[in-house]
Design a protein around this motif. Sequence first.
Motif, PDB file in Angstrom:
ATOM      1  N   GLY A 141      44.903  26.973  45.540  1.00  0.00           N
ATOM      2  CA  GLY A 141      45.096  28.024  46.536  1.00  0.00           C
ATOM      3  C   GLY A 141      44.425  29.330  46.153  1.00  0.00           C
ATOM      4  N   PHE A 142      44.562  29.745  44.906  1.00  0.00           N
ATOM      5  CA  PHE A 142      43.913  30.981  44.456  1.00  0.00           C
ATOM      6  C   PHE A 142      42.395  30.895  44.622  1.00  0.00           C
ATOM      7  CE2 PHE A 142      47.810  32.111  41.982  1.00  0.00           C
ATOM      8  CZ  PHE A 142      47.924  33.421  42.423  1.00  0.00           C
ATOM      9  N   ILE A 143      41.820  29.756  44.251  1.00  0.00           N
ATOM     10  CA  ILE A 143      40.369  29.603  44.353  1.00  0.00           C
ATOM     11  C   ILE A 143      39.922  29.631  45.813  1.00  0.00           C
ATOM     12  CG2 ILE A 143      38.455  28.008  43.939  1.00  0.00           C
ATOM     13  CD1 ILE A 143      39.947  27.113  41.388  1.00  0.00           C
ATOM     14  N   LEU A 144      40.669  28.965  46.688  1.00  0.00           N
ATOM     15  CA  LEU A 144      40.299  28.956  48.104  1.00  0.00           C
ATOM     16  C   LEU A 144      40.414  30.343  48.731  1.00  0.00           C
ATOM     17  CD1 LEU A 144      41.849  25.591  49.385  1.00  0.00           C
ATOM     18  CD2 LEU A 144      39.458  26.108  48.860  1.00  0.00           C
ATOM     19  N   VAL A 145      41.446  31.103  48.347  1.00  0.00           N
ATOM     20  CA  VAL A 145      41.567  32.467  48.871  1.00  0.00           C
ATOM     21  C   VAL A 145      40.359  33.302  48.462  1.00  0.00           C
ATOM     22  CG1 VAL A 145      42.901  34.617  48.740  1.00  0.00           C
ATOM     23  CG2 VAL A 145      44.084  32.438  48.999  1.00  0.00           C
ATOM     24  N   SER A 146      39.858  33.084  47.256  1.00  0.00           N
ATOM     25  CA  SER A 146      38.701  33.856  46.786  1.00  0.00           C
ATOM     26  C   SER A 146      37.440  33.551  47.586  1.00  0.00           C
ATOM     27  CB  SER A 146      38.445  33.564  45.304  1.00  0.00           C
ATOM     28  OG  SER A 146      37.866  32.278  45.111  1.00  0.00           O
ATOM     29  N   LEU A 147      37.411  32.411  48.277  1.00  0.00           N
ATOM     30  CA  LEU A 147      36.218  31.997  49.022  1.00  0.00           C
ATOM     31  C   LEU A 147      36.283  32.350  50.500  1.00  0.00           C
ATOM     32  CD1 LEU A 147      35.778  28.429  47.446  1.00  0.00           C
ATOM     33  CD2 LEU A 147      34.528  30.514  46.845  1.00  0.00           C
ATOM     34  N   ILE A 172      44.731  42.939  36.194  1.00  0.00           N
ATOM     35  CA  ILE A 172      44.141  42.555  37.478  1.00  0.00           C
ATOM     36  C   ILE A 172      43.422  43.739  38.112  1.00  0.00           C
ATOM     37  CG2 ILE A 172      44.734  41.932  39.860  1.00  0.00           C
ATOM     38  CD1 ILE A 172      46.881  40.061  38.673  1.00  0.00           C
ATOM     39  N   VAL A 173      44.041  44.920  38.054  1.00  0.00           N
ATOM     40  CA  VAL A 173      43.404  46.124  38.601  1.00  0.00           C
ATOM     41  C   VAL A 173      42.065  46.373  37.915  1.00  0.00           C
ATOM     42  CG1 VAL A 173      43.601  48.633  38.827  1.00  0.00           C
ATOM     43  CG2 VAL A 173      45.586  47.181  39.292  1.00  0.00           C
ATOM     44  N   VAL A 174      42.043  46.242  36.594  1.00  0.00           N
ATOM     45  CA  VAL A 174      40.802  46.458  35.836  1.00  0.00           C
ATOM     46  C   VAL A 174      39.760  45.401  36.191  1.00  0.00           C
ATOM     47  CG1 VAL A 174      39.795  46.505  33.520  1.00  0.00           C
ATOM     48  CG2 VAL A 174      42.003  47.610  33.948  1.00  0.00           C
ATOM     49  N   LEU A 175      40.189  44.132  36.280  1.00  0.00           N
ATOM     50  CA  LEU A 175      39.247  43.054  36.595  1.00  0.00           C
ATOM     51  C   LEU A 175      38.662  43.206  37.993  1.00  0.00           C
ATOM     52  CD1 LEU A 175      41.113  39.979  35.065  1.00  0.00           C
ATOM     53  CD2 LEU A 175      39.006  41.041  34.225  1.00  0.00           C
ATOM     54  N   ILE A 176      39.475  43.648  38.944  1.00  0.00           N
ATOM     55  CA  ILE A 176      38.961  43.860  40.303  1.00  0.00           C
ATOM     56  C   ILE A 176      37.889  44.944  40.298  1.00  0.00           C
ATOM     57  CG2 ILE A 176      39.567  44.713  42.606  1.00  0.00           C
ATOM     58  CD1 ILE A 176      42.255  43.308  42.300  1.00  0.00           C
ATOM     59  N   GLU A 177      38.126  46.017  39.544  1.00  0.00           N
ATOM     60  CA  GLU A 177      37.136  47.094  39.477  1.00  0.00           C
ATOM     61  C   GLU A 177      35.860  46.636  38.776  1.00  0.00           C
ATOM     62  OE1 GLU A 177      39.130  50.344  37.590  1.00  0.00           O
ATOM     63  OE2 GLU A 177      40.088  51.017  39.449  1.00  0.00           O
ATOM     64  N   MET A 178      35.985  45.699  37.819  1.00  0.00           N
ATOM     65  CA  MET A 178      34.819  45.244  37.061  1.00  0.00           C
ATOM     66  C   MET A 178      34.055  44.129  37.770  1.00  0.00           C
ATOM     67  SD  MET A 178      36.374  45.182  33.170  1.00  0.00           S
ATOM     68  CE  MET A 178      34.864  44.432  32.533  1.00  0.00           C
ATOM     69  N   PHE A 179      34.784  43.147  38.322  1.00  0.00           N
ATOM     70  CA  PHE A 179      34.137  41.941  38.841  1.00  0.00           C
ATOM     71  C   PHE A 179      34.357  41.708  40.334  1.00  0.00           C
ATOM     72  CE2 PHE A 179      35.277  41.082  34.352  1.00  0.00           C
ATOM     73  CZ  PHE A 179      33.994  40.937  33.830  1.00  0.00           C
ATOM     74  N   GLY A 180      35.243  42.475  40.955  1.00  0.00           N
ATOM     75  CA  GLY A 180      35.544  42.258  42.363  1.00  0.00           C
ATOM     76  C   GLY A 180      36.744  41.347  42.541  1.00  0.00           C
ATOM     77  N   TRP A 181      37.327  41.390  43.731  1.00  0.00           N
ATOM     78  CA  TRP A 181      38.568  40.651  43.957  1.00  0.00           C
ATOM     79  C   TRP A 181      38.356  39.144  44.029  1.00  0.00           C
ATOM     80  CZ3 TRP A 181      39.450  37.743  48.427  1.00  0.00           C
ATOM     81  CH2 TRP A 181      38.585  37.959  49.500  1.00  0.00           C
ATOM     82  N   ARG A 182      37.174  38.701  44.453  1.00  0.00           N
ATOM     83  CA  ARG A 182      36.943  37.262  44.599  1.00  0.00           C
ATOM     84  C   ARG A 182      36.888  36.556  43.240  1.00  0.00           C
ATOM     85  NH1 ARG A 182      35.597  35.973  49.826  1.00  0.00           N
ATOM     86  NH2 ARG A 182      34.903  37.691  51.160  1.00  0.00           N
ATOM     87  N   TYR A 183      36.089  37.074  42.326  1.00  0.00           N
ATOM     88  CA  TYR A 183      36.003  36.452  41.001  1.00  0.00           C
ATOM     89  C   TYR A 183      37.344  36.535  40.266  1.00  0.00           C
ATOM     90  CZ  TYR A 183      30.920  35.974  41.318  1.00  0.00           C
ATOM     91  OH  TYR A 183      29.649  35.602  41.688  1.00  0.00           O
ATOM     92  N   ALA A 198      39.590  33.735  41.647  1.00  0.00           N
ATOM     93  CA  ALA A 198      39.144  32.427  41.168  1.00  0.00           C
ATOM     94  C   ALA A 198      39.532  32.222  39.709  1.00  0.00           C
ATOM     95  CB  ALA A 198      37.633  32.294  41.347  1.00  0.00           C
ATOM     96  N   GLY A 199      39.382  33.258  38.897  1.00  0.00           N
ATOM     97  CA  GLY A 199      39.770  33.160  37.494  1.00  0.00           C
ATOM     98  C   GLY A 199      41.260  32.929  37.324  1.00  0.00           C
ATOM     99  N   ILE A 200      42.060  33.554  38.182  1.00  0.00           N
ATOM    100  CA  ILE A 200      43.511  33.345  38.131  1.00  0.00           C
ATOM    101  C   ILE A 200      43.850  31.888  38.433  1.00  0.00           C
ATOM    102  CG2 ILE A 200      45.674  33.878  39.327  1.00  0.00           C
ATOM    103  CD1 ILE A 200      44.646  36.758  39.620  1.00  0.00           C
TER     104      ILE A 200
END
Length: 428
Positions: free
Chosen positions: A102-108, A167-178, A181-183
């Motif tokens: 589900g997490f991966i599909l939401v990212s797409l 998560i906040v830091v990762l979104i700022e670094m890589f964007g919400w989609r990546y 997917a990583g989660i």
Amino acid sequence: MAVETRSSFGILNPRRVFYGWWIVLSGFLLMLFSTGVGFYGFSAFVNPIADSIAGGSRAIVATAVSIQRAESGILGPIMGFLVDRIGPRKILVAGFIIGGIGFILVSLTQNVVQFYAAYMLLALGLGAGSFLIISTAVTNWFSRMRGRALGFMFLGPGFAGFLVYGIVVLIEMFGWRYTLAGIGVAMWVICIPLALITRRAPEAYGQRPDGDPPTEESSGTPVQLTGGGVPIVEASLIGIGNVLRSPGYYQYVLALGMQQMGFSALVIFQIPALQTFGLSPGEAGLAVLIWTIGGLPGRLASGFLADKFDKRFVLAAAFIMQLIGLFFFLTTTNLNGAILYGITHGIGWGMTTPSRLALQGELWGRAIFGRLMGIQTGTSAFGSILSPIFVGWWFDTHDEYKTPILLLFLPLFLCIVLILTLRRPQFG
């Protein structure tokens, strides 16, 4: 031959550790991860997802969460029935497999329809891997020390704030989609092995709750708690039909349902709301981290207090602390005010779950714990379905969060009265 001694935590020394404590440890880690990424952490995704695929509408994103609440409301009684029948392990493993997908599909997703469809699958996985299943697993292994065991297990969400900040830091670094997917991948790698540790009940393995040897006290007869508690009802002394005909159970369910209305909206919108109060995204993420850490002493203390004192008083005190925290939240204009909110409301929320689950186990026993918890979760979901949509709609039309959050928390005053006037069950 050396004589084994039992510590206050039910651990046999020096030869072995009661297996129930390994389940508590597994539950601690599972709750830390699943709560951090699937519950608290979603607040960090509201703004970027809304801006990317929903035209900036917070209500559209909040509707997905409401769909999850509706799905949980339907699945709650089913999951409660299944965990009492087949045990927690298979349900948890299946849930985390589905949740990762589900997490991966939401990212797409590229549009709102795809987002809703993917989020429904994610919600199914999170429901099967939820605290309902994990809490039932822990509850089945403890009786006298149930409050302490649940308190230790629910320390996990207290550390989930570190994941939210990450998560906040990762979104700022890589964007919400990546990040999403990583989660999903991390859920497979971390949660599935931990789920395999869980077991159904100690009796199936020749043990007793709390690690006690077979005695008259642990053979299924009611025993009286010290410290003013109500009688413990264990094993199969009462049936679910008797409980469902008891007005006290519905009083308990109503109180928790009203409490969940405000909290469900707050946990989704606290980061976006704090940003409108003047905090940066990083400061808002830090406030949530403090909020979750603030819950640690509440979770631990409420477990011990619930084992010693009347659980109704402990739960009412938790609600009062939440109201104090709400005052600081609604009046904050900077990080200092947000810190006060995080500490006070965090303690109140941290106290809530261990004490309410210990209260349920004490009033209606552990043999039907999962089913009763599923009914309560399903019933409470109705308020949680509408509250996020209401807050999102209010912001879209009025550009502020304070009024709807205040309105949703006002019923908490009635919740305090309902819990304090909850009568002890009379069966037989």
